[in-house]
Design a protein around this motif. Structure first.
Motif, PDB file in Angstrom:
ATOM      1  N   GLN A  97       4.469   0.667 -25.875  1.00  0.00           N
ATOM      2  CA  GLN A  97       5.792   0.051 -25.968  1.00  0.00           C
ATOM      3  C   GLN A  97       6.360  -0.239 -24.583  1.00  0.00           C
ATOM      4  O   GLN A  97       6.899  -1.318 -24.335  1.00  0.00           O
ATOM      5  CB  GLN A  97       6.740   0.964 -26.746  1.00  0.00           C
ATOM      6  CG  GLN A  97       8.039   0.293 -27.172  1.00  0.00           C
ATOM      7  CD  GLN A  97       7.794  -0.867 -28.123  1.00  0.00           C
ATOM      8  OE1 GLN A  97       7.108  -0.719 -29.128  1.00  0.00           O
ATOM      9  NE2 GLN A  97       8.326  -2.035 -27.788  1.00  0.00           N
ATOM     10  N   LYS A  98       6.233   0.715 -23.681  1.00  0.00           N
ATOM     11  CA  LYS A  98       6.751   0.527 -22.326  1.00  0.00           C
ATOM     12  C   LYS A  98       6.037  -0.620 -21.612  1.00  0.00           C
ATOM     13  O   LYS A  98       6.661  -1.443 -20.933  1.00  0.00           O
ATOM     14  CB  LYS A  98       6.591   1.816 -21.513  1.00  0.00           C
ATOM     15  CG  LYS A  98       7.481   2.952 -21.961  1.00  0.00           C
ATOM     16  CD  LYS A  98       7.243   4.196 -21.117  1.00  0.00           C
ATOM     17  CE  LYS A  98       8.114   5.354 -21.597  1.00  0.00           C
ATOM     18  NZ  LYS A  98       7.903   6.583 -20.805  1.00  0.00           N
ATOM     19  N   LEU A  99       4.734  -0.674 -21.756  1.00  0.00           N
ATOM     20  CA  LEU A  99       3.949  -1.694 -21.066  1.00  0.00           C
ATOM     21  C   LEU A  99       4.187  -3.090 -21.640  1.00  0.00           C
ATOM     22  O   LEU A  99       4.321  -4.064 -20.894  1.00  0.00           O
ATOM     23  CB  LEU A  99       2.464  -1.336 -21.143  1.00  0.00           C
ATOM     24  CG  LEU A  99       2.059  -0.073 -20.373  1.00  0.00           C
ATOM     25  CD1 LEU A  99       0.671   0.372 -20.772  1.00  0.00           C
ATOM     26  CD2 LEU A  99       2.134  -0.317 -18.876  1.00  0.00           C
ATOM     27  N   VAL A 100       4.242  -3.168 -22.949  1.00  0.00           N
ATOM     28  CA  VAL A 100       4.493  -4.459 -23.591  1.00  0.00           C
ATOM     29  C   VAL A 100       5.885  -4.975 -23.234  1.00  0.00           C
ATOM     30  O   VAL A 100       6.079  -6.159 -22.949  1.00  0.00           O
ATOM     31  CB  VAL A 100       4.332  -4.352 -25.124  1.00  0.00           C
ATOM     32  CG1 VAL A 100       4.831  -5.620 -25.820  1.00  0.00           C
ATOM     33  CG2 VAL A 100       2.867  -4.094 -25.478  1.00  0.00           C
ATOM     34  N   ILE A 138       2.620   7.619 -20.144  1.00  0.00           N
ATOM     35  CA  ILE A 138       3.052   7.124 -18.845  1.00  0.00           C
ATOM     36  C   ILE A 138       4.577   7.152 -18.745  1.00  0.00           C
ATOM     37  O   ILE A 138       5.288   7.032 -19.745  1.00  0.00           O
ATOM     38  CB  ILE A 138       2.536   5.691 -18.593  1.00  0.00           C
ATOM     39  CG1 ILE A 138       3.134   4.709 -19.590  1.00  0.00           C
ATOM     40  CG2 ILE A 138       1.027   5.655 -18.649  1.00  0.00           C
ATOM     41  CD1 ILE A 138       2.788   3.272 -19.308  1.00  0.00           C
ATOM     42  N   SER A 139       5.069   7.319 -17.531  1.00  0.00           N
ATOM     43  CA  SER A 139       6.510   7.335 -17.300  1.00  0.00           C
ATOM     44  C   SER A 139       7.022   5.913 -17.079  1.00  0.00           C
ATOM     45  O   SER A 139       6.236   4.970 -16.928  1.00  0.00           O
ATOM     46  CB  SER A 139       6.833   8.186 -16.065  1.00  0.00           C
ATOM     47  OG  SER A 139       6.350   7.541 -14.898  1.00  0.00           O
ATOM     48  N   ASP A 140       8.323   5.761 -17.027  1.00  0.00           N
ATOM     49  CA  ASP A 140       8.916   4.444 -16.776  1.00  0.00           C
ATOM     50  C   ASP A 140       8.502   3.914 -15.407  1.00  0.00           C
ATOM     51  O   ASP A 140       8.197   2.723 -15.256  1.00  0.00           O
ATOM     52  CB  ASP A 140      10.444   4.520 -16.855  1.00  0.00           C
ATOM     53  CG  ASP A 140      10.944   4.802 -18.266  1.00  0.00           C
ATOM     54  OD1 ASP A 140      10.182   4.559 -19.224  1.00  0.00           O
ATOM     55  OD2 ASP A 140      12.092   5.271 -18.410  1.00  0.00           O
ATOM     56  N   GLU A 141       8.475   4.788 -14.403  1.00  0.00           N
ATOM     57  CA  GLU A 141       8.111   4.359 -13.050  1.00  0.00           C
ATOM     58  C   GLU A 141       6.637   3.969 -12.975  1.00  0.00           C
ATOM     59  O   GLU A 141       6.269   3.001 -12.298  1.00  0.00           O
ATOM     60  CB  GLU A 141       8.415   5.470 -12.043  1.00  0.00           C
ATOM     61  CG  GLU A 141       9.897   5.688 -11.779  1.00  0.00           C
ATOM     62  CD  GLU A 141      10.573   4.433 -11.233  1.00  0.00           C
ATOM     63  OE1 GLU A 141       9.985   3.785 -10.340  1.00  0.00           O
ATOM     64  OE2 GLU A 141      11.667   4.096 -11.716  1.00  0.00           O
ATOM     65  N   GLN A 142       5.785   4.722 -13.653  1.00  0.00           N
ATOM     66  CA  GLN A 142       4.364   4.374 -13.680  1.00  0.00           C
ATOM     67  C   GLN A 142       4.152   3.047 -14.396  1.00  0.00           C
ATOM     68  O   GLN A 142       3.333   2.224 -13.974  1.00  0.00           O
ATOM     69  CB  GLN A 142       3.577   5.490 -14.357  1.00  0.00           C
ATOM     70  CG  GLN A 142       3.499   6.762 -13.528  1.00  0.00           C
ATOM     71  CD  GLN A 142       2.951   7.941 -14.307  1.00  0.00           C
ATOM     72  OE1 GLN A 142       2.986   7.971 -15.544  1.00  0.00           O
ATOM     73  NE2 GLN A 142       2.441   8.940 -13.600  1.00  0.00           N
ATOM     74  N   ALA A 143       4.905   2.823 -15.459  1.00  0.00           N
ATOM     75  CA  ALA A 143       4.796   1.567 -16.207  1.00  0.00           C
ATOM     76  C   ALA A 143       5.151   0.369 -15.331  1.00  0.00           C
ATOM     77  O   ALA A 143       4.495  -0.678 -15.396  1.00  0.00           O
ATOM     78  CB  ALA A 143       5.697   1.606 -17.438  1.00  0.00           C
ATOM     79  N   LYS A 144       6.162   0.524 -14.503  1.00  0.00           N
ATOM     80  CA  LYS A 144       6.572  -0.571 -13.612  1.00  0.00           C
ATOM     81  C   LYS A 144       5.442  -0.979 -12.676  1.00  0.00           C
ATOM     82  O   LYS A 144       5.307  -2.154 -12.321  1.00  0.00           O
ATOM     83  CB  LYS A 144       7.798  -0.150 -12.793  1.00  0.00           C
ATOM     84  CG  LYS A 144       9.083  -0.028 -13.600  1.00  0.00           C
ATOM     85  CD  LYS A 144      10.231   0.455 -12.724  1.00  0.00           C
ATOM     86  CE  LYS A 144      11.496   0.653 -13.531  1.00  0.00           C
ATOM     87  NZ  LYS A 144      12.616   1.186 -12.687  1.00  0.00           N
ATOM     88  N   LYS A 145       4.637  -0.016 -12.255  1.00  0.00           N
ATOM     89  CA  LYS A 145       3.507  -0.309 -11.379  1.00  0.00           C
ATOM     90  C   LYS A 145       2.340  -0.915 -12.158  1.00  0.00           C
ATOM     91  O   LYS A 145       1.675  -1.840 -11.684  1.00  0.00           O
ATOM     92  CB  LYS A 145       3.042   0.969 -10.682  1.00  0.00           C
ATOM     93  CG  LYS A 145       4.081   1.580  -9.752  1.00  0.00           C
ATOM     94  CD  LYS A 145       3.567   2.870  -9.136  1.00  0.00           C
ATOM     95  CE  LYS A 145       4.606   3.509  -8.212  1.00  0.00           C
ATOM     96  NZ  LYS A 145       4.108   4.764  -7.595  1.00  0.00           N
ATOM     97  N   GLY A 155       7.299  -4.517 -20.570  1.00  0.00           N
ATOM     98  CA  GLY A 155       7.236  -4.975 -19.185  1.00  0.00           C
ATOM     99  C   GLY A 155       6.398  -6.224 -19.002  1.00  0.00           C
ATOM    100  O   GLY A 155       6.232  -6.699 -17.878  1.00  0.00           O
ATOM    101  N   GLY A 156       5.860  -6.730 -20.102  1.00  0.00           N
ATOM    102  CA  GLY A 156       5.106  -7.986 -20.049  1.00  0.00           C
ATOM    103  C   GLY A 156       3.621  -7.830 -19.820  1.00  0.00           C
ATOM    104  O   GLY A 156       2.928  -8.813 -19.506  1.00  0.00           O
ATOM    105  N   VAL A 198       2.268  -2.706 -14.952  1.00  0.00           N
ATOM    106  CA  VAL A 198       2.427  -4.054 -15.532  1.00  0.00           C
ATOM    107  C   VAL A 198       2.080  -5.147 -14.523  1.00  0.00           C
ATOM    108  O   VAL A 198       1.964  -6.326 -14.894  1.00  0.00           O
ATOM    109  CB  VAL A 198       3.865  -4.274 -16.054  1.00  0.00           C
ATOM    110  CG1 VAL A 198       4.180  -3.311 -17.189  1.00  0.00           C
ATOM    111  CG2 VAL A 198       4.895  -4.152 -14.934  1.00  0.00           C
ATOM    112  N   LYS A 199       1.874  -4.797 -13.272  1.00  0.00           N
ATOM    113  CA  LYS A 199       1.514  -5.786 -12.252  1.00  0.00           C
ATOM    114  C   LYS A 199       0.040  -6.168 -12.313  1.00  0.00           C
ATOM    115  O   LYS A 199      -0.381  -7.120 -11.661  1.00  0.00           O
ATOM    116  CB  LYS A 199       1.858  -5.248 -10.860  1.00  0.00           C
ATOM    117  CG  LYS A 199       3.357  -5.014 -10.653  1.00  0.00           C
ATOM    118  CD  LYS A 199       3.638  -4.429  -9.277  1.00  0.00           C
ATOM    119  CE  LYS A 199       5.129  -4.171  -9.087  1.00  0.00           C
ATOM    120  NZ  LYS A 199       5.430  -3.566  -7.756  1.00  0.00           N
TER     121      LYS A 199
END
Length: 223
Positions: A199-202, A166-173, A204-205, A175-176
């Motif tokens: 790692q990206k998802l964790v 996943i990309s950084d932008e996809q991760a931002k979506k 992001g919480g 994690v919601k």
């Protein structure tokens, strides 16, 4: 033109999808030779240059124009309002150069790292839903089919990211959502992508779970 072409129907039937299900999940098909497509798009207000730029048509060595997605099952990327942003076409024949063909990057409109397949149907009640995240379209559709058949659509949803990580932008979506269930392909690229995605998802919480078939490459091989 899934309804009008037996080649597309036969391919999807072999993958476990009836014509009725193709309609339900908005799976299309572009015939290999379609003389009606370009005139139809012209009538809709799209000129040749626009169709070439959007890679909806291509030009051969003789200068002849033809549909670029000919002979492919069609999947569409949509925004939250349901408007089409771009396409990805999966070849139904094996002897082709590219298994998948995508709409080219169009800044601020179609950037694959910023959007996800099925995202338009996975926008409601994010905080109360768990989301299955796959690499391929067919894997995401397999999860959607399972969700629908079990009647658990109020608790689960699914998207495909179209790549092995996943990309950084996809991760931002992602994690919601209440939970993120990563179900990327079970090959080496998918395993590396899973580690990077975790790692990206964790960070992001997100609460992250891994669902990986041991004896299959991906979920579509099961369902």
């Amino acid at each position: 033109k899934m309804e009008e072409d037996s080649n597309g129907q036969d391919y999807m039937k072999a993958r476990g999808y009836s014509l009725k299900e193709c309609k339900k999940y908005e799976i299309g098909f572009m015939p290999k030779y379609d003389n009606e497509f370009i005139p139809y798009m012209n009538k809709k207000g799209f000129n040749t240059d626009e169709l070439l730029k959007g890679r909806l048509i291509a030009q051969n060595e003789k200068g002849e124009l033809y549909p670029n997605f000919g002979g492919r099952v069609m999947f569409s990327y949509k925004n939250k309002n349901g408007s089409i942003l771009g396409f990805s076409g999966r070849a139904i024949e094996n002897n082709v150069k590219s298994k998948y063909l995508n709409t080219p990057t169009i800044k601020n409109v179609f950037e694959k790292g910023n959007i996800m397949f099925n995202e338009n149907k996975a926008t409601h009640e994010k905080a109360n839903k768990s989301i299955f995240v796959t690499e391929g379209f067919m894997d995401s559709l397999a999860y959607q089919k399972m969700i629908d058949n079990l009647g658990i659509d109020k608790r689960y949803t699914t998207v495909a990211v179209g790549t092995s990580a996943i990309s950084d932008e996809q991760a931002k979506k992602l994690v919601k959502y209440k939970e993120v269930i990563l179900s990327l392909d079970n090959d080496e690229a998918g395993k590396r992508g899973t580690r990077a995605s975790i790692q990206k998802l964790v960070n992001g919480g997100a609460d992250v779970y891994i669902l990986r078939p041991d004896d299959k490459k991906d979920f579509d091989d099961y369902y």
